[in-house]
Design a protein around this motif. Structure first.
Motif, PDB file in Angstrom:
ATOM      1  N   ASN A   8      56.863  15.869-118.434  1.00 51.72           N
ATOM      2  CA  ASN A   8      57.618  14.966-117.591  1.00 51.72           C
ATOM      3  C   ASN A   8      59.216  15.077-118.025  1.00 51.72           C
ATOM      4  O   ASN A   8      59.247  13.848-118.382  1.00 51.72           O
ATOM      5  N   GLY A   9      59.222  15.100-116.536  1.00 52.14           N
ATOM      6  CA  GLY A   9      60.589  14.916-116.856  1.00 52.14           C
ATOM      7  C   GLY A   9      61.417  13.608-116.446  1.00 52.14           C
ATOM      8  O   GLY A   9      62.557  13.418-117.498  1.00 52.14           O
ATOM      9  N   GLU A  10      60.815  12.615-115.533  1.00 49.59           N
ATOM     10  CA  GLU A  10      61.391  11.610-115.684  1.00 49.59           C
ATOM     11  C   GLU A  10      61.012  10.619-116.633  1.00 49.59           C
ATOM     12  O   GLU A  10      61.911   9.971-117.277  1.00 49.59           O
ATOM     13  N   ILE A  11      59.933  10.872-117.383  1.00 52.47           N
ATOM     14  CA  ILE A  11      60.207  10.424-119.124  1.00 52.47           C
ATOM     15  C   ILE A  11      61.012  10.267-119.960  1.00 52.47           C
ATOM     16  O   ILE A  11      61.450   9.699-120.825  1.00 52.47           O
ATOM     17  N   ARG A  12      60.997  12.059-119.486  1.00 55.17           N
ATOM     18  CA  ARG A  12      62.323  12.676-120.729  1.00 55.17           C
ATOM     19  C   ARG A  12      63.564  12.528-120.371  1.00 55.17           C
ATOM     20  O   ARG A  12      64.216  11.573-120.699  1.00 55.17           O
ATOM     21  N   GLN A  13      63.932  11.795-119.227  1.00 44.85           N
ATOM     22  CA  GLN A  13      65.159  11.543-118.501  1.00 44.85           C
ATOM     23  C   GLN A  13      65.424  10.456-118.833  1.00 44.85           C
ATOM     24  O   GLN A  13      66.527   9.645-119.437  1.00 44.85           O
ATOM     25  N   GLU A  14      64.924   9.337-119.123  1.00 43.53           N
ATOM     26  CA  GLU A  14      64.144   7.273-119.488  1.00 43.53           C
ATOM     27  C   GLU A  14      64.492   7.616-121.054  1.00 43.53           C
ATOM     28  O   GLU A  14      65.567   7.651-121.516  1.00 43.53           O
ATOM     29  N   PHE A  15      64.095   8.411-122.168  1.00 38.94           N
ATOM     30  CA  PHE A  15      64.059   8.688-123.797  1.00 38.94           C
ATOM     31  C   PHE A  15      66.065   9.381-123.844  1.00 38.94           C
ATOM     32  O   PHE A  15      66.669   8.301-124.106  1.00 38.94           O
ATOM     33  N   TYR A  16      66.750  10.363-122.515  1.00 40.91           N
ATOM     34  CA  TYR A  16      67.827  10.575-123.203  1.00 40.91           C
ATOM     35  C   TYR A  16      68.701   9.530-122.526  1.00 40.91           C
ATOM     36  O   TYR A  16      69.629   9.225-123.533  1.00 40.91           O
TER      37      TYR A  16
END
Length: 384
Positions: free
Chosen positions: A98-106
């Motif tokens: 999930n790209g949105e979840i990864r982005q939040e983590f980044y």
């Protein structure tokens, strides 16, 4: 986690053993700006590149437990309801797809992490390990459970240095500059921990390359929990407890005895190949002090100091309390380093009202690489 469980996971990070299929991440500059994102299939990479990526991830599982690898423990309240736990769980459950979840983590990492003047790469992977059952004969059997985890590391990226390189078309050597080089991870983590060869959702394993730098800002942002003291902080707290608890009883002989007995325990533990980290309590150290003749009041004062600094009944790691590979004595004028196994040779003595450090010497004495006679002026044939 113990050393055996850690080794079991480390052996997986090879192209023919790992279930890691994709590598994710982002490249960040010193202004906290994302230069590029990474979302690559390992199967489509040249073998050399996939080995490099897996090698970087594997390094975030290296070092000593309790020193470079620190247990991070979530509270029950965090597991039940907290943003940080939800984010880690979502990353794992989505298998990082999930790209949105990864982005939040980044963004959470980028906003918190201070890497000084270095660009850095956030690298992440998801792995599913079919944990083999161990039979009575010690051989792997059928699968026992599937351990699903995420592994993350943060690697500094540095400019390559100019070097002479050979250019085959010209049959000449010319100056050439390598591009930006990804260095070994500075920090990272494994979630969840691999305890008793299964997932422990209440724990993560945090990695730091430098045992005295825990990157508390990263821990606060990702785990929002207080990390244990670093190895350097533990040693400083232990030395302060000895000094303030024993006061005038903190003699050379007492410190030598404590150092020697802790070093012997570390050696015995290493020889036993016990995968569990060695630990002892302040009460056990108190027993060593009693053997040295320290009076009970001072022993109790030491244990009270330990309780204040480490917590009541805390398990202490001897490897973090002493330097088992060095025994050093400093005065205002000189520094003497002795093989720890021979620390008993150093003693203090008062002669004619003046204190001395005494070290017996044998026949082999070398000064700045030059063998010399060990005696005084008369032994050397020099007239007074």
């Amino acid at each position: 986690m113990n050393q055996k469980e850690l080794g079991e996971l480390r052996r997986r990070f090879q192209p023919d053993r790992s279930a890691v299929s994709r590598i994710y991440g982002c490249y960040v500059n010193t202004q906290r700006e994302v230069i590029s994102y990474l979302d690559e299939s390992l199967g489509r990479m040249p073998l050399e590149e996939s080995e490099k990526y897996l090698g970087l991830l594997k390094k975030s599982l290296s070092g000593a437990l309790g020193k470079n690898l620190i247990d991070v423990v979530f509270t029950t309240e965090q597991v039940m309801d907290s943003d940080e736990y939800r984010l880690l769980s979502a990353l794992r459950e989505s298998e990082l797809k999930n790209g949105e979840i990864r982005q939040e983590f980044y963004q959470r990492v980028i906003e918190s992490l201070d890497m000084g003047e270095s660009n850095y790469l956030i690298l992440m992977a998801y792995d599913a390990y079919d944990v083999p059952r161990r039979g009575g004969d010690g051989q792997p059997g059928d699968s026992e459970n599937v351990y699903r985890c995420i592994l993350c590391c943060v690697c500094p990226v540095k400019d390559g240095k100019p070097e002479l390189g050979y250019f085959p078309g010209e049959n000449e050597f010319h100056n050439c500059v390598a591009g930006q080089i990804v260095s070994a991870p500075e920090l990272g983590f494994l979630y969840p921990a691999f305890d008793d060869r299964t997932a422990n959702l209440y724990n993560a394993l945090f990695y730091t390359r430098k045992a005295d730098q825990l990157h508390q800002e990263f821990i606060d942002a990702i785990f929002r929990t207080e990390a244990p003291m670093s190895a350097a902080e533990q040693r400083e707290a232990f030395e302060t407890a000895l000094q303030e608890g024993l006061e005038e009883a903190c003699s050379m002989a007492v410190v030598q005895s404590v150092h020697e007995q802790l070093r012997e325990r570390l050696e015995e533990h290493r020889d036993s190949k016990d995968p569990e980290p060695l630990s002892l309590t302040a009460g056990e150290v108190g027993g060593i002090l009693r053997q040295c003749g320290v009076e009970e009041a001072r022993v109790e004062a030491f244990q009270s100091q330990c309780a204040q600094r480490f917590g009541e009944s805390a398990a202490l790691n001897p490897a973090n309390l002493i330097d088992s590979k060095r025994f050093e004595v400093k005065t205002g004028e000189v520094t003497v380093s002795v093989d720890p196994a021979c620390s008993y040779l150093v003693e203090t003595r008062e002669i004619d009202g003046r204190r001395y450090l005494l070290i017996p010497v044998g026949e082999d004495v070398v000064v700045n690489g030059l063998p010399v006679t060990a005696g005084g002026a008369e032994a050397a044939g020099v007239q007074p």
